[in-house]
Design an enzyme around this catalytic site. Structure first.
Site, PDB file in Angstrom:
ATOM      1  N   CYS A  52     -11.147 -54.207  30.043  1.00  0.00           N
ATOM      2  CA  CYS A  52      -9.952 -54.061  30.868  1.00  0.00           C
ATOM      3  C   CYS A  52      -8.693 -54.477  30.118  1.00  0.00           C
ATOM      4  O   CYS A  52      -7.589 -54.110  30.504  1.00  0.00           O
ATOM      5  CB  CYS A  52     -10.088 -54.872  32.158  1.00  0.00           C
ATOM      6  SG  CYS A  52     -10.288 -56.643  31.901  1.00  0.00           S
ATOM      7  N   ILE A 199     -16.615 -59.136  39.757  1.00  0.00           N
ATOM      8  CA  ILE A 199     -16.637 -59.373  41.200  1.00  0.00           C
ATOM      9  C   ILE A 199     -17.578 -60.524  41.531  1.00  0.00           C
ATOM     10  O   ILE A 199     -17.277 -61.382  42.382  1.00  0.00           O
ATOM     11  CB  ILE A 199     -17.060 -58.085  41.950  1.00  0.00           C
ATOM     12  CG1 ILE A 199     -15.914 -57.064  41.926  1.00  0.00           C
ATOM     13  CG2 ILE A 199     -17.453 -58.406  43.390  1.00  0.00           C
ATOM     14  CD1 ILE A 199     -14.656 -57.505  42.651  1.00  0.00           C
TER      15      ILE A 199
END
Length: 434
Positions: A52, A199
């Protein structure tokens, strides 16, 4: 051999541009094969790292001069992957060669180049990149050495320093931001979108604050249910998200989707159903999971990975001491790799010298055997054999010396020949043992 790194990261490119160059793990091998096909005449080694925060192409070429030949095509290839022009991409990329490419790889593996200092996830992502390059058939000896040494340096950094002990993780930063908006996190309902490692990490941090309810929405319900079971959370289908979005005070999303999965219209509808009660949203995905226009809504507090980076603060003198220790370990690793690379560069010359010497030896032995077969004196044959080999070995050096130009050039040639051929035999270890 030569090595270079072409990349863009969180310090050189905004999140939306980085999102254009995000490769899912299953895309890495086909992409590398496409890159090799694009540069099939050069056949470079290549590996692709995509997270990311960065997309980096590591390339190794047989000849140093190939760097200039490969960099521009590599930029054009990468630009095409993201649907931008080469000129647009160049202003956001960096190209590092040789020692600096190795230093960069070692710093990335050790977590020194991360948005969160010392974060451990990057090491696993680099290992995944190596596996995919190996599967694509583009890894090669040089990049294998580079990455294996990167992993070794990273291990030394983590075991010998406290580089990861003084940082704020993205997950902790998300919880800190939420606590600034809501008076009591125990009273809020939290939705996590996705079921990946990030997550799971964020859910772990939030669950420690015991929110009133947590839910996990994932494209694959079975995987979502498995993660939800760990935290006593509900599991939702991703398709049900628009109808359930209004129930949640905090939404944290991180999926591998190539397109936003939470749009402006869905958030507007959720706010209307919430009667304008604020929503806290964190988009940890690259490319974005939440449409950026959502940030313009007055009752939404939307943060991206770049926003969270501002919360990653230094830990004072301890952090600086850990960084200094890590850099020293990396310096040693860079020096070792550079030495290996230099030795690697001389391998073709060594092979050529050995082949030439074998050819000369074979010719002289064949000549000696013919003389012996004709009844020549053994001592005379051995003398001729040694003279023949000696003349062949010295011919090139003597020709170079006689062909030297001016005085300075001749002196340099003489010095080189002296260093190569006039070493004192008495200092040979074999002689010293006699």
């Amino acid at each position: 051999m030569t090595v270079f790194t072409l990349g863009l990261n969180h310090t050189t490119a905004p999140v939306d541009l980085r999102g254009r160059f995000a490769f899912a793990p299953e895309q890495l091998s086909p992409a590398l094969q496409g890159f090799r096909e694009r540069l099939r005449r050069a056949l470079p080694e290549a590996a692709l790292l995509s997270t990311c925060n960065r997309t980096e192409l590591y390339v190794a070429a047989a000849q140093p001069g190939q760097v200039r030949e490969l960099v521009h095509p590599a930029i054009d290839w990468l630009a095409a992957q993201g649907g931008v022009s080469g000129d647009q991409l160049r202003s956001h990329t960096y190209v590092l060669e040789q020692r600096e490419a190795a230093r960069h790889a070692f710093r990335v593996a050790s977590g020194l180049d991360s948005m969160v200092l010392g974060e451990p996830q990057i090491l696993g992502q680099m290992k995944q990149a190596v596996r995919e390059a190996d599967a694509a058939g583009t890894l090669g000896t040089t990049l294998h050495q580079l990455f294996q040494r990167s992993f070794s340096v990273a291990k030394d950094v983590r075991s010998s320093t406290e580089i990861g002990a003084h940082s704020i993780s993205m997950a902790a930063a998300a919880v800190r931001l939420a606590s600034q908006l809501f008076e009591d996190l125990k009273q809020i309902q939290v939705l996590f979108v996705g079921a990946g490692e990030m997550i799971e990490l964020v859910a772990t941090h939030f669950s420690a604050r015991a929110p009133r309810m947590m839910a996990i929405a994932n494209r694959t319900l079975e995987r979502g249910e498995k993660l939800a079971g760990r935290f006593g959370a509900q599991a939702l289908r991703l398709a049900d998200l628009p109808q359930r979005l209004h129930e949640f005070d905090a939404v944290i999303s991180c999926t591998a989707s190539t397109l936003p999965i939470i749009g402006l219209g869905a958030v507007k509808s959720a706010l209307k159903a919430r009667r304008r009660r604020p929503m806290f949203m964190v988009d940890l995905a690259v490319p974005r999971d939440i449409e950026p226009e959502v940030a313009s809504l007055s009752d939404v507090y939307l943060y991206t990975v770049d926003d969270l980076s501002q919360l990653v603060q230094a830990a004072g003198e301890k952090r600086q001491a850990a960084v200094a220790q890590a850099e020293a370990i990396i310096d040693a690793g860079v020096q070792s790799f550079s030495h290996w690379l230099d030795q690697r560069a001389s391998v073709p010359l060594i092979q050529a010298l050995n082949a030439q010497a074998d050819q000369w030896r074979g010719a002289e032995i064949a000549r000696a055997r013919k003389l012996l077969a004709k009844g020549a004196d053994v001592e005379a044959v051995l003398d001729a054999l040694s003279r023949g080999l000696t003349q062949k070995l010295l011919h090139g050096a003597l020709a170079e010396l006689h062909g030297s130009g001016d005085g300075e050039q001749r002196a340099q040639t003489a010095e080189t020949i002296s260093r190569l051929f006039l070493r004192q035999a008495s200092r040979n270890p074999t002689d010293e043992r006699r």
